[in-house]
Motif scaffolding. Structure first.
Motif, PDB file in Angstrom:
ATOM      1  N   THR B 172       1.006  -0.931  -0.036  1.00  0.00           N
ATOM      2  CA  THR B 172       0.230  -0.074   0.159  1.00  0.00           C
ATOM      3  C   THR B 172       0.729   1.223  -0.374  1.00  0.00           C
ATOM      4  N   LEU B 173       1.934   1.018   0.851  1.00  0.00           N
ATOM      5  CA  LEU B 173       3.335   2.451   0.718  1.00  0.00           C
ATOM      6  C   LEU B 173       3.515   2.220  -0.456  1.00  0.00           C
ATOM      7  N   CYS B 174       3.954   1.260  -1.369  1.00  0.00           N
ATOM      8  CA  CYS B 174       4.702   1.769  -2.455  1.00  0.00           C
ATOM      9  C   CYS B 174       4.394   0.377  -3.146  1.00  0.00           C
ATOM     10  N   PRO B 175       3.045   1.228  -4.323  1.00  0.00           N
ATOM     11  CA  PRO B 175       2.098   0.467  -5.212  1.00  0.00           C
ATOM     12  C   PRO B 175       2.996  -0.234  -6.296  1.00  0.00           C
ATOM     13  N   GLY B 176       4.183   0.065  -6.206  1.00  0.00           N
ATOM     14  CA  GLY B 176       4.601  -1.187  -7.931  1.00  0.00           C
ATOM     15  C   GLY B 176       5.992  -2.227  -6.840  1.00  0.00           C
ATOM     16  N   LEU B 177       5.593  -1.701  -6.099  1.00  0.00           N
ATOM     17  CA  LEU B 177       6.431  -3.154  -5.133  1.00  0.00           C
ATOM     18  C   LEU B 177       6.620  -4.525  -5.539  1.00  0.00           C
ATOM     19  N   ARG B 178       8.363  -5.019  -5.751  1.00  0.00           N
ATOM     20  CA  ARG B 178       8.192  -6.314  -6.531  1.00  0.00           C
ATOM     21  C   ARG B 178       8.751  -7.455  -5.537  1.00  0.00           C
ATOM     22  N   ARG B 179       7.855  -8.940  -5.026  1.00  0.00           N
ATOM     23  CA  ARG B 179       8.427  -9.333  -4.583  1.00  0.00           C
ATOM     24  C   ARG B 179       9.147 -10.735  -4.538  1.00  0.00           C
ATOM     25  N   VAL B 180      10.309 -11.152  -4.171  1.00  0.00           N
ATOM     26  CA  VAL B 180      11.050 -12.247  -4.452  1.00  0.00           C
ATOM     27  C   VAL B 180      11.010 -13.241  -3.511  1.00  0.00           C
ATOM     28  N   GLY B 181      10.636 -14.565  -3.747  1.00  0.00           N
ATOM     29  CA  GLY B 181      10.951 -15.523  -2.066  1.00  0.00           C
ATOM     30  C   GLY B 181      12.265 -15.630  -2.760  1.00  0.00           C
ATOM     31  N   LEU B 182      12.896 -16.867  -1.703  1.00  0.00           N
ATOM     32  CA  LEU B 182      13.855 -17.497  -2.297  1.00  0.00           C
ATOM     33  C   LEU B 182      13.887 -19.006  -0.684  1.00  0.00           C
ATOM     34  N   SER B 183      13.473 -20.362  -1.805  1.00  0.00           N
ATOM     35  CA  SER B 183      13.259 -21.076  -1.092  1.00  0.00           C
ATOM     36  C   SER B 183      13.590 -22.805  -1.284  1.00  0.00           C
ATOM     37  N   ALA B 184      13.794 -22.979  -0.011  1.00  0.00           N
ATOM     38  CA  ALA B 184      14.834 -24.874  -0.557  1.00  0.00           C
ATOM     39  C   ALA B 184      13.941 -25.630  -0.470  1.00  0.00           C
ATOM     40  N   THR B 185      14.016 -26.292  -1.563  1.00  0.00           N
ATOM     41  CA  THR B 185      13.087 -27.086  -1.551  1.00  0.00           C
ATOM     42  C   THR B 185      11.656 -27.684  -1.021  1.00  0.00           C
ATOM     43  N   VAL B 186      10.420 -27.482  -2.289  1.00  0.00           N
ATOM     44  CA  VAL B 186       9.374 -28.050  -1.115  1.00  0.00           C
ATOM     45  C   VAL B 186       8.703 -28.810  -2.651  1.00  0.00           C
ATOM     46  N   ASP B 187       7.558 -29.035  -1.775  1.00  0.00           N
ATOM     47  CA  ASP B 187       6.514 -30.283  -2.050  1.00  0.00           C
ATOM     48  C   ASP B 187       5.649 -29.283  -3.308  1.00  0.00           C
ATOM     49  N   ASP B 188       5.229 -28.622  -2.098  1.00  0.00           N
ATOM     50  CA  ASP B 188       3.814 -27.321  -3.566  1.00  0.00           C
ATOM     51  C   ASP B 188       4.626 -25.912  -3.289  1.00  0.00           C
ATOM     52  N   PRO B 189       5.246 -25.892  -4.894  1.00  0.00           N
ATOM     53  CA  PRO B 189       5.430 -24.404  -5.374  1.00  0.00           C
ATOM     54  C   PRO B 189       4.580 -23.303  -4.992  1.00  0.00           C
ATOM     55  N   PRO B 190       3.600 -24.354  -5.496  1.00  0.00           N
ATOM     56  CA  PRO B 190       2.944 -23.100  -5.828  1.00  0.00           C
ATOM     57  C   PRO B 190       2.260 -22.171  -5.156  1.00  0.00           C
ATOM     58  N   ALA B 191       1.509 -23.368  -4.194  1.00  0.00           N
ATOM     59  CA  ALA B 191       0.828 -22.539  -3.077  1.00  0.00           C
ATOM     60  C   ALA B 191       2.455 -21.717  -1.777  1.00  0.00           C
ATOM     61  N   LEU B 192       3.154 -21.867  -2.121  1.00  0.00           N
ATOM     62  CA  LEU B 192       4.537 -21.367  -1.385  1.00  0.00           C
ATOM     63  C   LEU B 192       4.134 -19.984  -2.452  1.00  0.00           C
ATOM     64  N   GLY B 193       3.826 -19.915  -3.531  1.00  0.00           N
ATOM     65  CA  GLY B 193       3.665 -19.228  -4.162  1.00  0.00           C
ATOM     66  C   GLY B 193       2.709 -18.026  -3.927  1.00  0.00           C
ATOM     67  N   ARG B 194       1.546 -18.535  -4.116  1.00  0.00           N
ATOM     68  CA  ARG B 194       0.080 -17.892  -3.150  1.00  0.00           C
ATOM     69  C   ARG B 194       0.020 -17.440  -2.061  1.00  0.00           C
ATOM     70  N   PHE B 195       0.944 -17.488  -1.344  1.00  0.00           N
ATOM     71  CA  PHE B 195       1.469 -17.156   0.183  1.00  0.00           C
ATOM     72  C   PHE B 195       2.127 -16.105  -0.122  1.00  0.00           C
ATOM     73  N   LEU B 196       2.867 -15.807  -1.164  1.00  0.00           N
ATOM     74  CA  LEU B 196       4.025 -14.751  -1.177  1.00  0.00           C
ATOM     75  C   LEU B 196       3.237 -13.929  -1.942  1.00  0.00           C
ATOM     76  N   ALA B 197       2.399 -13.878  -2.728  1.00  0.00           N
ATOM     77  CA  ALA B 197       2.176 -12.978  -3.874  1.00  0.00           C
ATOM     78  C   ALA B 197       0.898 -11.938  -3.172  1.00  0.00           C
ATOM     79  N   PRO B 198       0.959 -11.288  -3.855  1.00  0.00           N
ATOM     80  CA  PRO B 198      -0.134 -10.011  -3.648  1.00  0.00           C
ATOM     81  C   PRO B 198      -1.812 -10.706  -4.071  1.00  0.00           C
ATOM     82  N   HIS B 199      -2.478 -11.207  -3.713  1.00  0.00           N
ATOM     83  CA  HIS B 199      -3.635 -11.464  -3.838  1.00  0.00           C
ATOM     84  C   HIS B 199      -4.293 -10.542  -4.413  1.00  0.00           C
ATOM     85  N   PRO B 200      -5.225 -10.549  -6.246  1.00  0.00           N
ATOM     86  CA  PRO B 200      -5.332 -11.793  -6.804  1.00  0.00           C
ATOM     87  C   PRO B 200      -4.090 -11.612  -7.199  1.00  0.00           C
ATOM     88  N   HIS B 201      -2.696 -11.438  -7.733  1.00  0.00           N
ATOM     89  CA  HIS B 201      -1.900 -11.410  -8.810  1.00  0.00           C
ATOM     90  C   HIS B 201      -1.121 -12.902  -8.441  1.00  0.00           C
TER      91      HIS B 201
END
Lengths: 222, 801
Positions: B172-201
């Motif tokens: 909200t403070l910085c509308p153009g903010l870009r997010r990067v997540g760095l993860s070790a090997t996980v079973d369900d990367p898309p779920a982790l992606g939904r956790f990270l991304a600003p909904h509904p993106h």
């Protein structure tokens, strides 16, 4: 009466499961450290907004004990209110319940460190009260003439480890000369009866009466 | 593919390095709004996260915060600052990098608020604190990127909820903010992606080459593991031999107490005096810092550690990982294995050391799963509402807000996309008024609405208390341990207050690998002296206990059923055969229940294989039903595979106790009143701001003034059963600690096929349960019976009867 009977300065008294002290021969009920209005005081001072039901819970304990014993005299041993403002700010419903309890009996408010001023409520306000062989005051006086002192203030509790189980309970301390009552109020913590200040006050044969149904005595210094 | 900025291309060229493909891919996706990189440890993951920042900032960046880097560990931020300063200096970039954690001095924090660096390295807690200041919009003005490191670890706890709420605020403070997540090997990367991304993106997921398959086996010790117990001390000679043959070995344990015991015995056996250290979260900061420094300098041959070393700090040239005790979870095992051979193309080398014979089975099952690439994971539950309550208060500390705006912002955070307006409003009401049915605090509300309908603090001074309470990690009450005399003695670490309360002067216990003698408690410090001769008692440190995953439990049951135990060592196969002969082996579609007497108590053992938390819930439900039936249960202990209950009366009809609809009724009634709920309540109440954290200074001021959170819990259930804090407690308990779903799944599978085997004595499979820590007392009739017995005895002994 589901209590524990013992003798204090020759008087036969009973420790009640609630933490009150019942002296049947004098028809006298003593309770200590009600801390009415504690949650309101914490909110007023900008602290956490605790569930505002402590006053109701403490009063209902008192109502139960009074209904069961029908005392002629009730002595509140100090810290009845969490501070003087809490006494003045007592909600109407609570004042009504308290007034109903006071009706038809002698009621003595002993001054505590939390509530040094008059409460504005009916009843007698005293620094200490003497009834037969017993003297009632808020904080035990190490130089008091013994036997026969009943006090509160310290909120004594006991921890025991039995067959690997740790049991912590509020308790009434007595050595036959003195009695120190546990806190009666709903939102009250406790001071372990191993604390040096309690050790210094109590004689070698002191007993901790653990609250419960029924209360159970164990040696204070296990 | 974009052309590389010359300063970066030149730097790689000058070192003769070539960029990993995923590092290049990250640079190509600099503009992507939300991006998750999944890469094994040692794949240059962190540099991959920072390269786009270095490319964008260039040699002469304008002032202002550009990138915020968030890691779960304070130590990691310091490590990253060192690692980043080298390339920045070598590329001759005029970029300022600073870290800001709970350890950062006040003067530096103030300066950072006035003049932020280009890159700020911090933790979720420090971010929440910065966002609670009125000048947060100014501090973060111009922020372009946020990097969340080890996001898989953060996502496992409420710290992840707090962080994602913080990122929603930042967005909200910085509308153009870009997010990067760095993860070790996980079973369900898309779920982790939904956790990270600003909904509904959506979140783009980049998966790096996992590298060669790990070289992993069970350690051959020559001696069989013990029948029971944990810690793997029987394997010490074989482990020392491995340490001697490698440069640096990490020896992972599942709990701190086990790490302590193991380390103590390892030292006694370490006749070659190999430099070996211990590292876990109960040790003092000084002690940990020393180990970390020695590790970085390559002075250590081995470190005995717990999860505190799980995360990707680059502490030297580890070439072997040893996991002592069953790994519980294949995903975590794979991540731990990845700590070995921090070079991208060398296979990680790992050895598993089962601590007892049951764990042999679990280790074999885990090895099969690793080889099959079969990672496990439970889906993440919705965001915790106690964290939301805290966030609402913190937001109010920063400035007034409209409820509609905050609701919209909060539901853009991944964990809270499913939050309803009613759920949000209940949290807001709690934060503002306490949310009680009895409206007692109209004059003392924490938040009030102003003339514009915006919520703000009633008393601006309360902002301080709100900030003091930020954070989602709630520790058990811990006491510091110091060598006597207290003023001069060095702090050794800390122990749980409940453990300290069981000590009497002269008792010995282990901490930091030394045996110490308890001298006394002074001003909330446990004073000890060095003890040498006596066998130590075990310190019951707090330590996260993980439940064995459903998938791993199924693999174990399949191994039992196979009857072909050739993959198991002979001693373990013999043990299972003994169990089969004396009782039965558990199977997936039947439920085995054993009963037997031992040491004057009657025992009941239920092999549900439902994981520690569900087995614990089963213990609570069964003891409740036993209490009602007058069987006087005293307590129980739960492991991942079984629940052991003991009491004063024998159970003759366990099938009756285990009837599924009766259990469900018991569950509904029980949820209100039990130890797990009270523990969950305490944690949630502290996070939500109902109970203030106990700072040491407050506790010293007198115990009479503080009272147990159990009293608040009992009061609420009696007078305000619909209160939001009870709803939250229930939600949180259902997620992890209660796990009733796994009990229901087990009972549905079993469909009443219960095998009750009464035995004359403890069975081979039940024996390990007697050594489990974490026994839970049942506060019922048995307690009064014990008290009565003890009272008579004690009064007689004292001559007072």
């Amino acid at each position: 009466m589901n209590g524990y009977d013992f003798t204090l300065a020759g008087a036969r008294v009973t420790a009640l499961p609630s933490g009150g002290l019942w002296w049947a021969d004098a028809r006298l009920l003593a309770v200590s450290d009600l801390h009415l209005g504690k949650s309101e005081r914490m909110a007023r001072r900008g602290g956490a907004l605790l569930p505002p039901y402590d006053t109701a819970e403490t009063l209902s304990r008192l109502e139960d004990d009074i209904a069961a014993t029908a005392p002629a005299t009730v002595i509140c041993l100090g810290d009845s209110f969490d501070d003087d403002t809490a006494a003045r700010a007592l909600p109407d419903w609570a004042a009504t319940r308290l007034t109903a309890l006071m009706a038809g009996r002698r009621w003595i408010w002993i001054t505590g460190n939390h509530d040094p001023g008059p409460t504005g409520l009916a009843g007698t306000h005293l620094a200490e009260a003497r009834e037969g062989p017993l003297t009632f005051r808020h904080i035990a006086d190490p130089d008091a003439p013994l036997p026969g002192e009943v006090s509160g203030h310290y909120h004594p509790k006991t921890c025991l480890t039995l067959r690997g189980r740790r049991i912590t309970r509020r308790c009434l301390l007595t050595d036959g000369q003195r009695a120190i009552l546990p806190a009666y109020g709903a939102y009250t913590g406790g001071l372990a009866c191993t604390a040096p200040v309690l050790d210094a006050l109590m004689g070698p044969r002191a007993v901790a009466i653990l609250l419960g149904t029924p209360p159970v005595p164990v040696p204070m210094r296990v | 593919m974009h052309a590389l900025p010359p300063h970066i291309a030149d730097w790689f060229a000058a070192r003769g390095w070539s960029m990993h493909p995923h590092q290049r891919a990250m640079l190509d996706r600099t503009a992507t709004p939300a991006l998750l990189l999944v890469a094994p440890t040692g794949g240059g993951k962190t540099l991959a996260g920072f390269l786009p920042t270095l490319a964008e900032l260039g040699p002469k960046p304008p002032p202002g915060l550009h990138t915020l880097y968030i890691s779960p560990l304070k130590a990691l931020t310091a490590d990253i600052r060192r690692n980043l300063s080298a390339p920045i200096a070598e590329m001759a970039l005029d970029i300022r990098v600073e870290d800001r954690t709970g350890d950062t001095p006040q003067t530096q924090r103030r300066r950072q608020r006035a003049d932020p660096p280009h890159i700020l390295l911090t933790t979720p807690e420090s971010l929440a604190l910065m966002l609670s200041y009125e000048d947060a919009p100014r501090i973060f003005a111009g922020l372009k990127r946020v990097i969340v490191d080890e996001i898989h670890a953060l996502a496992e706890s409420k710290r992840g909820d707090q962080l994602m709420l913080g990122l929603a605020r930042l967005q909200t403070l910085c509308p153009g903010l870009r997010r990067v997540g760095l993860s070790a090997t996980v079973d369900d990367p898309p779920a982790l992606g939904r956790f990270l991304a600003p909904h509904p993106h959506a979140c783009e997921v980049l998966t790096a080459d996992p590298g060669p398959a790990p070289d992993i086996a069970m350690l051959d010790t020559g001696t069989p593991p013990p029948w029971a117990g944990g810690g793997g001390r029987y394997a010490i000679p074989a482990i020392l031999n491995q340490v001697a043959r490698h440069r640096t070995t990490l020896i992972f344990h599942n709990t701190r107490a086990q790490a302590e015991l193991f380390f103590h015995d390892l030292w006694l056996a370490n006749t070659d005096s190999l430099p070996i250290a211990i590292h876990h979260g109960s040790l003092s900061r000084d002690a940990r810092a020393k180990v970390e420094a020695a590790m970085a300098a390559g002075q250590l041959r081995a470190v005995v550690c717990t999860g505190s070393l799980d995360l990707g700090i680059d502490w030297g040239d580890v070439d072997l990982v040893i996991q002592v005790g069953a790994p519980k979870n294949v995903k975590r095992l794979v991540q731990r294995i990845g700590r070995a051979n921090h070079r991208y193309n060398a296979p990680s080398k790992a050895l598993l050391v089962p601590a007892n014979r049951f764990e042999v089975v679990e280790c074999v099952a885990a090895l099969q799963a690793v080889r099959a690439g079969d990672l496990d994971g439970e889906p993440r539950g919705p965001g915790a509402r106690d964290v939301l309550c805290q966030h609402i208060l913190a937001t109010a500390a920063a400035g007034p807000f409209h409820a509609d705006d905050l609701f919209a912002e909060v539901t853009r955070a991944g964990p809270y996309t499913g939050l309803t307006r009613a759920q949000f409003d209940a949290c807001l009401d709690f934060a503002a008024t306490g949310g009680y049915a009895l409206r007692a605090y109209d004059r003392w509300q924490r938040l009030m609405q102003d003339d514009h309908g915006r919520w703000r603090l009633r008393d601006p001074r309360s902002a301080r208390a709100i900030r003091m309470n930020l954070g989602t990690i709630v520790e058990e009450e811990m006491l510091k341990v110091r060598l006597k005399p207290a003023r001069a003695g060095a702090p050794l670490g800390q122990v749980e207050e409940a453990f300290a309360a069981t000590l009497t002067p002269g008792d010995t216990f282990l901490i930091g690998g030394q045996v110490v003698r308890y001298e006394g408690l002074r001003e909330m410090v446990v004073e000890v002296s060095r003890g040498r001769t006596r066998e130590p008692r075990i310190a019951v440190f707090a330590g996260t206990k993980f439940a064995t995953s459903t998938r791993l439990a199924d693999r174990i049951l399949a191994l039992f059923r196979a009857g072909d135990w050739s993959a198991l060592p002979a001693h373990t196969a013999d043990w299972l055969a003994l169990q089969r002969d004396l009782s039965r082996l558990p199977t997936r579609d039947r439920l085995l229940v054993e009963t037997f007497p031992r040491e004057g108590r009657h025992h009941l053992c239920v092999y549900g294989f439902a994981g520690r938390n569900a087995q614990q819930t089963l213990g609570l439900l069964l003891t409740r039903r036993m209490e009602e039936a007058g069987l006087a249960p005293l307590g129980f202990v739960a492991t991942d595979y079984a629940t052991l209950i003991w009491g004063l009366e024998p159970v003759t009809d366990p099938a009756h106790l285990l009837q599924s609809n009766e259990l469900r009724t018991a569950f509904e009634g029980w949820l209100g009143q039990n130890a797990v709920m009270k523990r969950t309540f305490r944690t949630s109440a502290i996070i939500a701001g109902l109970i203030e954290r106990n700072t040491p200074g407050r506790r010293k001021s007198g115990r009479q003034a503080t009272f147990s959170s159990d009293i608040l819990y009992d009061t609420l259930t009696k007078y305000d059963p619909g209160h939001v804090m009870l709803d939250i407690t229930r939600e949180e308990a259902m997620k992890g600690l209660v796990d009733f779903g796994r009990i229901e799944a087990m009972l549905a599978r079993v469909q009443g096929r219960i095998d009750h085997v009464p035995c004359p004595r403890v069975t081979p499979l039940a024996a390990p349960l007697f050594l489990e820590a974490g026994r839970i007392p049942v506060k019922g009739a048995a307690e009064q019976r014990l008290l009565d017995e003890a009272a008579n005895r004690l009064m007689a002994e004292a001559g007072l009867a």
